[in-house]
Design an enzyme around this catalytic site. Sequence first.
Site, PDB file in Angstrom:
ATOM      1  N   TYR A 118       0.794  -1.243   0.000  1.00 44.28           N
ATOM      2  CA  TYR A 118       0.000   0.000   0.000  1.00 44.28           C
ATOM      3  C   TYR A 118       0.818   1.280   0.000  1.00 44.28           C
ATOM      4  CZ  TYR A 118      -2.580  -3.850   2.222  1.00 44.28           C
ATOM      5  OH  TYR A 118      -3.083  -5.081   2.559  1.00 44.28           O
ATOM      6  N   HIS A 119       1.899   1.337  -0.764  1.00 44.96           N
ATOM      7  CA  HIS A 119       2.726   2.544  -0.785  1.00 44.96           C
ATOM      8  C   HIS A 119       2.994   3.035  -2.214  1.00 44.96           C
ATOM      9  CE1 HIS A 119       4.505   0.831   3.205  1.00 44.96           C
ATOM     10  NE2 HIS A 119       3.336   1.421   3.405  1.00 44.96           N
ATOM     11  N   PRO A 120       1.961   3.226  -3.045  1.00 44.45           N
ATOM     12  CA  PRO A 120       2.214   3.708  -4.408  1.00 44.45           C
ATOM     13  C   PRO A 120       2.587   5.192  -4.410  1.00 44.45           C
ATOM     14  CG  PRO A 120      -0.147   3.574  -4.016  1.00 44.45           C
ATOM     15  CD  PRO A 120       0.523   2.986  -2.803  1.00 44.45           C
TER      16      PRO A 120
END
Length: 552
Positions: free
Chosen positions: A472-474
């Site tokens: 969850y780190h785009p």
Amino acid sequence: MQFDYVIVGGGSGGAVLASRLSEDPSVSVCLIEAGGDGGGILVRAPAGIVAMLPGRPKINNYAYETVPQPGLDGRRGYQPRGKCLGGSSAINAMLYVRGHPSDFDDWAHMGCSGWSFEEVLPYFRRSEGNQRGDSRLHGGSGPLKVGEQQTPRGITEDFIRAGMECGYRRNDDFNGEDQEGVGYYQVTQFYEGPRNGERCSAAAAYLHPVMGRANLTVLLQTQARRLLLQDGRAVGVEVRRNGRIENIRARREVALCGGAFNTPQLLMLSGIGDPDELGRHGIPVQHALPGVGKNLQDHLDFIISCKSGHTDLFGLGIAGGIALTRAIMEWRKTGKGMIATPFAEGAGFIKSSPQLSRPDLQLHFVISMVDDHARKLHLGYGFSCHVCVLRPRSRGEVGLFDADPLSPPRIDPKYLSDEADAALLLRGTRLMREIMRAPSLRKYRLHELYTEGVEDDAALMQHIRSRADTIYHPVGTCRMGSDDMAVVDPRLRVKGISGLRVVDASVMPTLVGGNTNAPTIMIAERAAEWMRDGDAAADAAIINNHGKELTA
């Protein structure tokens, strides 16, 4: 309707920006958010993440998917993104991690003047209300509450001991002088007063307390459709609200805060982007900016889960059901207990080789079995550990499926397209497994959920390709810089369009070595200062510091 500032997206960037800009009573601010207010019990109770994260149903969550990924056996990845005030900070694990100081120095060396660690540190400190108080590296009085975990499970302490048994030192502050080691995460959670134990999302920290300001208008359930452009300037936003199309106009600036997926999508829907991408969907080019949507980076994550006979974990069973009922009552009364957990209680920042100058792998130790983002549940109890490559070489992109603003963006992270990422993730998996098999965790283990008996590299790599996915780190799809592929300049102004800024994780030129919520809040603190005080003063300060003028 007309305002001085119009902000699109009420997530970590937008919540900070709306709060800080509206501190000046002489200006008017409008915040546009597609979701709800982000104040419900599932957001406030940290354990509510298990209801929101899976996206079944979509509660405060866009629940996007990627296109099929060749590096992951052709699977579609899952991309949860927050859809409410607070954005993804309303549905995340609350972990407060800035990244490694050298990450920001790297940004400065890449042409992002003014973004070295010493230059961004004051904005981290400004945002932070750390339970440990003020210090050179931490702020004690900022709006974002950062505290110790309320009631970590005993197994998490044993995970830390297991890491030490494998040669890693204990680290009590991953945002301190040295990131390397194992320990507990600090969390964005209220740690005192009537909200003790509740999640402190960006909205809870910055926005909810000031919603009554006369100069702040927050439009919920309002979908941005396109930017309004006039003579090379952004003058507002076209939205759909209450079933009608409306124009929200900006006298000074429009700020895009939709994140690494929605911000480039809105730019492209407005005719700003790569002409080839726009042409495929019949969108007239208003401004050619080929870097929009490119440079997508994300932390690909692999999990090993273990079954356990210990019931002091989050699981499915009669004992767990009774314990959960008690935990709800305890949390409502004291703010402590299982409901207050971030689930990812234990942390590790480790090196794949001792010769490295900084950690290149991150571990999240979780007090439950995690399978497919909690979309696959298993009876019984267990624990998990995640590993991700902190600075992947693979680069993907965000595009469009069509010109409909209600369609999801086309997300293609191109995971493991660089074989160096695959080799490092395999190495990280083996190092993680050593910790999970160390003496201090041995008493909890029954067997690994999927990988029991899988020992050779080829078989383990096949498991990685069949089950790895995002943590969850785009970032990076509207990156800042001074070259032709940069989308915004180092003060976050969109190149070639006046009155338009991007203030979210999409501006990061590279991933930081850690979670991305805290850096996004820092970015918004900086942007608010520039927008409030004017760019001229900021330009002069940077020129004085660096002896050269920035590319505008």
